[in-house]
Motif scaffolding. Structure first.
Motif, PDB file in Angstrom:
ATOM      1  N   ALA A 153      -8.677   3.294   3.105  1.00 40.32           N
ATOM      2  CA  ALA A 153      -8.535   2.459   4.294  1.00 40.32           C
ATOM      3  C   ALA A 153      -7.485   3.081   5.202  1.00 40.32           C
ATOM      4  O   ALA A 153      -6.477   3.611   4.726  1.00 40.32           O
ATOM      5  CB  ALA A 153      -8.122   1.043   3.902  1.00 40.32           C
ATOM      6  N   MET A 154      -7.757   3.026   6.502  1.00 42.13           N
ATOM      7  CA  MET A 154      -6.818   3.577   7.470  1.00 42.13           C
ATOM      8  C   MET A 154      -5.729   2.543   7.770  1.00 42.13           C
ATOM      9  O   MET A 154      -5.998   1.348   7.861  1.00 42.13           O
ATOM     10  CB  MET A 154      -7.529   3.919   8.782  1.00 42.13           C
ATOM     11  CG  MET A 154      -8.621   4.957   8.627  1.00 42.13           C
ATOM     12  SD  MET A 154      -7.907   6.531   8.177  1.00 42.13           S
ATOM     13  CE  MET A 154      -9.310   7.307   7.407  1.00 42.13           C
ATOM     14  N   ILE A 155      -4.531   3.036   7.937  1.00 39.69           N
ATOM     15  CA  ILE A 155      -3.433   2.149   8.324  1.00 39.69           C
ATOM     16  C   ILE A 155      -3.262   2.279   9.831  1.00 39.69           C
ATOM     17  O   ILE A 155      -3.137   3.399  10.353  1.00 39.69           O
ATOM     18  CB  ILE A 155      -2.134   2.561   7.605  1.00 39.69           C
ATOM     19  CG1 ILE A 155      -2.348   2.494   6.105  1.00 39.69           C
ATOM     20  CG2 ILE A 155      -0.980   1.675   8.045  1.00 39.69           C
ATOM     21  CD1 ILE A 155      -1.299   3.216   5.304  1.00 39.69           C
ATOM     22  N   LEU A 156      -3.276   1.151  10.519  1.00 41.50           N
ATOM     23  CA  LEU A 156      -3.220   1.211  11.980  1.00 41.50           C
ATOM     24  C   LEU A 156      -1.812   1.512  12.467  1.00 41.50           C
ATOM     25  O   LEU A 156      -0.825   1.032  11.915  1.00 41.50           O
ATOM     26  CB  LEU A 156      -3.688  -0.122  12.572  1.00 41.50           C
ATOM     27  CG  LEU A 156      -5.137  -0.489  12.259  1.00 41.50           C
ATOM     28  CD1 LEU A 156      -5.498  -1.822  12.928  1.00 41.50           C
ATOM     29  CD2 LEU A 156      -6.099   0.608  12.714  1.00 41.50           C
ATOM     30  N   ASP A 157      -1.764   2.335  13.496  1.00 44.77           N
ATOM     31  CA  ASP A 157      -0.494   2.643  14.145  1.00 44.77           C
ATOM     32  C   ASP A 157      -0.448   1.836  15.434  1.00 44.77           C
ATOM     33  O   ASP A 157      -1.123   2.159  16.414  1.00 44.77           O
ATOM     34  CB  ASP A 157      -0.428   4.147  14.424  1.00 44.77           C
ATOM     35  CG  ASP A 157       0.704   4.514  15.365  1.00 44.77           C
ATOM     36  OD1 ASP A 157       1.672   3.740  15.447  1.00 44.77           O
ATOM     37  OD2 ASP A 157       0.613   5.582  15.989  1.00 44.77           O
ATOM     38  N   ILE A 158       0.326   0.759  15.403  1.00 46.74           N
ATOM     39  CA  ILE A 158       0.280  -0.190  16.510  1.00 46.74           C
ATOM     40  C   ILE A 158       0.755   0.451  17.826  1.00 46.74           C
ATOM     41  O   ILE A 158       0.135   0.277  18.871  1.00 46.74           O
ATOM     42  CB  ILE A 158       1.121  -1.440  16.185  1.00 46.74           C
ATOM     43  CG1 ILE A 158       0.689  -2.023  14.828  1.00 46.74           C
ATOM     44  CG2 ILE A 158       0.967  -2.493  17.276  1.00 46.74           C
ATOM     45  CD1 ILE A 158      -0.756  -2.451  14.743  1.00 46.74           C
ATOM     46  N   SER A 159       1.833   1.231  17.746  1.00 44.17           N
ATOM     47  CA  SER A 159       2.310   1.880  18.972  1.00 44.17           C
ATOM     48  C   SER A 159       1.230   2.773  19.548  1.00 44.17           C
ATOM     49  O   SER A 159       1.008   2.825  20.762  1.00 44.17           O
ATOM     50  CB  SER A 159       3.537   2.741  18.699  1.00 44.17           C
ATOM     51  OG  SER A 159       4.442   2.072  17.911  1.00 44.17           O
ATOM     52  N   ILE A 194      -5.288   4.208  -0.437  1.00 47.20           N
ATOM     53  CA  ILE A 194      -6.434   3.985  -1.305  1.00 47.20           C
ATOM     54  C   ILE A 194      -6.356   2.561  -1.819  1.00 47.20           C
ATOM     55  O   ILE A 194      -5.329   2.137  -2.353  1.00 47.20           O
ATOM     56  CB  ILE A 194      -6.442   4.997  -2.464  1.00 47.20           C
ATOM     57  CG1 ILE A 194      -6.561   6.402  -1.873  1.00 47.20           C
ATOM     58  CG2 ILE A 194      -7.594   4.715  -3.412  1.00 47.20           C
ATOM     59  CD1 ILE A 194      -6.263   7.496  -2.829  1.00 47.20           C
ATOM     60  N   LEU A 195      -7.430   1.843  -1.644  1.00 41.55           N
ATOM     61  CA  LEU A 195      -7.434   0.446  -2.060  1.00 41.55           C
ATOM     62  C   LEU A 195      -7.789   0.328  -3.540  1.00 41.55           C
ATOM     63  O   LEU A 195      -8.190   1.305  -4.173  1.00 41.55           O
ATOM     64  CB  LEU A 195      -8.446  -0.343  -1.217  1.00 41.55           C
ATOM     65  CG  LEU A 195      -8.130  -0.414   0.276  1.00 41.55           C
ATOM     66  CD1 LEU A 195      -9.254  -1.107   1.026  1.00 41.55           C
ATOM     67  CD2 LEU A 195      -6.808  -1.129   0.513  1.00 41.55           C
ATOM     68  N   GLY A 196      -7.636  -0.880  -4.034  1.00 40.27           N
ATOM     69  CA  GLY A 196      -7.881  -1.131  -5.446  1.00 40.27           C
ATOM     70  C   GLY A 196      -9.240  -0.655  -5.933  1.00 40.27           C
ATOM     71  O   GLY A 196      -9.362  -0.178  -7.057  1.00 40.27           O
ATOM     72  N   VAL A 245       0.838  -1.192   0.000  1.00 41.90           N
ATOM     73  CA  VAL A 245       0.000   0.000   0.000  1.00 41.90           C
ATOM     74  C   VAL A 245       0.876   1.245   0.000  1.00 41.90           C
ATOM     75  O   VAL A 245       1.960   1.267   0.567  1.00 41.90           O
ATOM     76  CB  VAL A 245      -0.960   0.038   1.208  1.00 41.90           C
ATOM     77  CG1 VAL A 245      -1.934  -1.102   1.150  1.00 41.90           C
ATOM     78  CG2 VAL A 245      -0.183   0.023   2.505  1.00 41.90           C
ATOM     79  N   VAL A 246       0.384   2.258  -0.670  1.00 38.41           N
ATOM     80  CA  VAL A 246       1.069   3.539  -0.695  1.00 38.41           C
ATOM     81  C   VAL A 246       0.544   4.365   0.471  1.00 38.41           C
ATOM     82  O   VAL A 246      -0.662   4.511   0.623  1.00 38.41           O
ATOM     83  CB  VAL A 246       0.798   4.279  -2.015  1.00 38.41           C
ATOM     84  CG1 VAL A 246       1.526   5.602  -2.044  1.00 38.41           C
ATOM     85  CG2 VAL A 246       1.195   3.405  -3.174  1.00 38.41           C
ATOM     86  N   ILE A 247       1.441   4.836   1.296  1.00 38.61           N
ATOM     87  CA  ILE A 247       1.006   5.532   2.496  1.00 38.61           C
ATOM     88  C   ILE A 247       0.756   7.001   2.216  1.00 38.61           C
ATOM     89  O   ILE A 247       1.612   7.712   1.705  1.00 38.61           O
ATOM     90  CB  ILE A 247       2.072   5.395   3.599  1.00 38.61           C
ATOM     91  CG1 ILE A 247       2.349   3.919   3.859  1.00 38.61           C
ATOM     92  CG2 ILE A 247       1.623   6.102   4.872  1.00 38.61           C
ATOM     93  CD1 ILE A 247       3.550   3.681   4.712  1.00 38.61           C
ATOM     94  N   LYS A 248      -0.436   7.450   2.541  1.00 37.17           N
ATOM     95  CA  LYS A 248      -0.767   8.869   2.426  1.00 37.17           C
ATOM     96  C   LYS A 248      -0.873   9.421   3.842  1.00 37.17           C
ATOM     97  O   LYS A 248      -1.495   8.807   4.700  1.00 37.17           O
ATOM     98  CB  LYS A 248      -2.118   9.069   1.720  1.00 37.17           C
ATOM     99  CG  LYS A 248      -2.251   8.336   0.422  1.00 37.17           C
ATOM    100  CD  LYS A 248      -1.826   9.224  -0.718  1.00 37.17           C
ATOM    101  CE  LYS A 248      -1.993   8.480  -2.025  1.00 37.17           C
ATOM    102  NZ  LYS A 248      -1.230   9.130  -3.096  1.00 37.17           N
ATOM    103  N   SER A 249      -0.276  10.566   4.024  1.00 35.52           N
ATOM    104  CA  SER A 249      -0.277  11.135   5.359  1.00 35.52           C
ATOM    105  C   SER A 249      -1.650  11.684   5.716  1.00 35.52           C
ATOM    106  O   SER A 249      -2.287  12.387   4.932  1.00 35.52           O
ATOM    107  CB  SER A 249       0.757  12.251   5.434  1.00 35.52           C
ATOM    108  OG  SER A 249       0.492  13.067   6.536  1.00 35.52           O
TER     109      SER A 249
END
Lengths: 701, 120
Positions: free
Chosen positions: A674-680, A667-669, A647-651
């Motif tokens: 979709a949000m990317i989870l920040d585990i920390s 952005i998905l196909g 996935v390409v990360i958008k800020s």
């Protein structure tokens, strides 16, 4: 025509900083009494270019400062001076000073004049410590001679010039007629040719010059201006210049060949002035100053990268292919018939291939060899070991391993910290090493290599290893572990990464600046990487850092929670399990815990965290994804695992605002976001739910 | 206008020289060092060569010597950019076959004035 040289400043700085790095690494490789011709030449050339460029682009102070350094290098290069440790140290500090001066000029900040003066005087002292005071002498001689020539009166009517070139003059590329043209610009010129020396045709060498000339120049230009015309040939001719007696109006007509009429060139005066100013440094000085003082448009500094031509070429190539594919698809689309479906599919496949290759190649542009970071370590090790009285051999390997520029910029500080730690705490002083039957020179290895989609950087030393006893004691003192806890050596090593932990008996000024290993780990985690340590008492320690190659793209696991899809960075996933309800424990104040192989991990329901409705509620209907961050494990309860993809990360911050627990979006196909989870972030939220709530309330307000 | 070969290992100097000369209407070919310049010179001729002295691979003086061996460059003006104004450096340049020199630092105007001097 005047040209604004400030347009060349940024490239000058870029190239000078590179030159300084070259000088620094060259200097570090020099050892007492030995002078490697190649190395010293390279260093000299770098200094020379900086001096020349700085002078040209109006940074006279940098140019002046570099002069001393250059002189010193020149003497070493010519074998007039031995390489001493002292000289190397002074030159290193001169390199530092230059770097600071250039950064200051670049940012339009003030230069630390005191430091410049200090290092400058150090250089002078070195230069004069030998009987090389001659250098300074020649300079003052030059200036004084300049002064006298400038003071010369030129109130005469013109000059009489006898010019007899030596036969080889033409072979230097000089041409008498051009010189006469130049003279003609100074005033009215009459030329008389003397061809008496011309041999018989059969004896004539076509490449030799047999002619000589007598010239009369009516001008108020000084003798220096006239001499300057002949400056390049003064050793290739017999030349005499004498003042013209004030009788010019009588004879001129009698001269046989008037070479050129002055009136034909109306622009005489300004050009003559120009010619004079070339010679006198005094007259150019104000010009240089004005350039310097002009506010050098602060922070026009655009971060730039140098990209190899072959990378650009391959991009151009790919774009070419993309255009071909596009036109092919365009043709298919113009009057599409279902029979053309196979062609369409072919075309789309080709498009996919093009796009992927283009993406890979573009990513490669941002990739730089890690040597950019590694290169600062020889200096650091050099400086630190001399302060600490240790002997260390630094071995770098895999410097050509490439990684993303952004990652590179952020990994520098953690690496410095780890290297400092190894030097300060890991490697022992020579006496201790000898006592432990080790070579008195310690080894410090910095290694980088690619592994999967990651870059691995190892910092390993053959020092004393981590002092487990001391670490444990400290951890108990600080209440990080229970006194009766029985920890494996690995667990003990891990303790050093805990916040608030520092074993240094005294905070030395080299490492331990209040920045602990916890910060190192946090920084590395924030890059999506991790760090771990392996240590053996008496043998040494190895810190291993794993980082994603780039921050712009990552491998992600798409998960479904309620109606939403999220992405978990693949690097943080340890495993995914089906939940056995009997392994779930509910603890007051700590929420749900899941027992996985006798280890309890907190169970986080993403529906709760993000306030979603309609997700799977019963544990056995969903899945538990065990993820790790900051060396803590947690289980994320999700409805379903979907596909894995890059996935390409958008800020989010740039496009919206920072949201805790979310690292960014993609952005998905199918075009949805979709949000990317920040585990920390999720961990923090889980640990301090109340605080989180408060802060989000404040944010909303 | 003239066809000029400019040789310098420093990108900023190269850019400055190139920009200045092009601005004055000349055609400029650039080379990063003496060797590259020599290779280019073997394939075409120029009205003027401007070269730095201190360069990797092949320095400006040895480039000058080699160029003078090529029949196309026997009489071609060759200007040497030097920071050293001392007489022995000039002598070295002359001995190598340089036409003249331009002492660094110089500004674009000085460059143009000097170029004008050799192109006539």
């Amino acid at each position: 025509m005047s040209i604004d040289v400030s347009q060349f400043h940024s490239i000058f700085f870029e190239e000078s900083f590179e030159g300084l790095d070259t000088m620094e690494s060259g200097l570090l490789s020099m050892s007492e009494g030995e002078t490697d011709a190649d190395t010293i030449n390279t260093i000299f050339r770098a200094a020379h270019s900086i001096k020349g460029g700085a002078g040209t682009f109006g940074f006279s102070n940098i140019s002046e400062f570099t002069h001393g350094l250059e002189t010193l290098l020149d003497q070493i290069r010519n074998g007039e001076r031995d390489t001493t440790n002292e000289a190397v140290e002074v030159m290193l500090s001169a390199v530092d000073t230059l770097r600071e001066m250039m950064s200051a000029v670049q940012d339009a900040a003030d230069i630390d004049e005191e430091k410049v003066a200090h290092v400058s005087s150090e250089l002078t002292r070195l230069l004069q410590s030998d009987e090389e005071a001659a250098e300074a002498q020649t300079i003052s001689d030059e200036t004084s001679s300049n002064e006298t020539t400038l003071a010369t009166e030129h109130q005469q009517a013109g000059w009489k010039i006898d010019f007899k070139p030596l036969p080889h003059l033409l072979q230097t590329g000089n041409e008498p007629s051009r010189m006469f043209n130049e003279l003609a610009e100074l005033g009215k010129l009459d030329v008389e040719l003397d061809d008496a020396a011309l041999p018989h045709f059969s004896d004539l060498d076509p490449e030799a010059c047999y002619l000589s000339w007598q010239l009369r120049l009516e001008t108020d230009a000084s003798i220096e201006a006239v001499q300057e015309v002949f400056e390049w040939v003064e050793d290739d001719c017999e030349l005499s210049i004498s003042p013209l007696v004030d009788e010019q109006h009588q004879d001129t007509t009698q001269l046989e060949k008037p070479f050129q009429d002055t009136d034909a060139s109306p622009s005489t005066a300004p050009i003559a002035e120009q010619a004079v100013s070339t010679q006198s440094p005094e007259s150019t000085a104000p010009k240089v100053d004005s350039v310097k003082k002009k506010p050098s448009t602060p922070s026009t500094e655009m971060a730039s990268i140098r990209v190899g031509t072959e990378k650009v070429d391959s991009l151009v190539n790919l774009v070419g292919e993309l255009v071909i594919t596009q036109s092919m698809l365009g043709q298919i689309g113009e009057n599409f018939d279902i029979k053309m479906l196979p062609q369409l599919i072919d075309g789309l496949e080709q498009l996919e291939r093009n796009t992927r290759e283009l993406q890979e190649n573009i990513m490669r542009i941002r990739m730089l060899p890690i040597s950019f970071v590694f290169n600062r370590f020889p200096r650091l090790v050099h400086d630190m070991t001399s302060k600490l009285g240790k002997k260390v051999n630094l071995v770098l390997s895999g410097e050509q391993t490439e990684l993303d520029k952004t990652v590179m910029e952020k990994i520098g500080d953690p690496l410095v910290h780890l290297v400092r730690n190894s030097l300060d705490h890991g490697l022992e002083i020579p006496e201790k090493r000898l006592a432990a039957n080790k070579n008195e020179v310690g080894e410090l290895h910095l290694t980088a290599y690619h592994q999967g989609g990651n870059i691995v950087i190892e910092i390993s030393d053959d020092g004393a290893g981590l002092n487990e006893e001391k670490i444990l004691q400290k951890a108990i003192e600080k209440g990080l572990v229970e006194a009766d806890e029985n920890l494996s050596p690995e667990k003990i090593h891990e303790l050093i990464f805990l916040p608030g932990f520092s074993t240094a008996d005294a905070v030395s000024d080299l490492s331990g600046r209040g920045v602990g290993m916890d910060v190192v780990r946090k920084n590395i985690n924030s890059l999506g990487g991790n760090v771990e340590v392996i240590s053996e008492p008496g043998v040494g320690s190895t810190f291993t850092i794993r980082l994603p190659l780039t921050l712009a793209i990552m491998d992600g696991q798409i998960i479904q929670v309620a109606e939403q899809r999220f992405i978990i960075p693949l690097i943080s996933i340890i495993e995914s399990v089906e939940i056995e309800p009997k392994k779930v424990k509910r603890v007051t104040g700590k929420g749900e815990l899941y027992n996985i192989r006798d280890e309890y991990v907190p169970l986080i329901r993403l529906t709760n965290v993000f306030n979603l409705d309609g997700g799977v509620e019963t544990l056995e209907d969903g899945l538990l994804v065990i993820v790790e961050a900051e060396d803590r494990k947690v289980g994320l309860f999700v409805d379903e695992l979907l596909s894995q993809q890059q996935v390409v990360i958008k800020s989010l911050e740039t496009n919206f605002r920072k949201v805790t627990g979310v690292a960014g979006a993609t952005i998905l196909g199918d075009g949805t976001v979709a949000m990317i989870l920040d585990i920390s972030g999720l961990l923090t939220m889980h640990r301090e739910p109340a605080k989180q709530l408060n802060s989000s309330v404040i944010k909303v307000a | 206008m003239a066809n000029i070969l400019a040789v310098d290992d420093s990108a900023s100097m190269r850019q400055m020289v190139e920009f200045t000369l092009k601005g004055a209407g000349h055609t400029v070919t650039s080379a990063n060092d003496g060797q590259q310049a020599l290779d280019i010179a073997k394939t075409k001729s120029f009205d003027l060569v401007i070269t730095d002295v201190n360069m990797p691979n092949k320095d400006g003086l040895s480039l000058t010597r080699d160029l003078r061996q090529l029949s196309a460059f026997k009489f071609t003006p060759i200007l040497v950019l030097t920071t050293e104004a001392g007489p022995e450096k000039k002598q070295e340049g002359r001995a190598a076959g340089a036409t003249g020199w331009l002492i660094k630092p110089f500004n674009p105007d000085q460059l143009l004035a000097t170029v004008k001097k050799v192109l006539g």
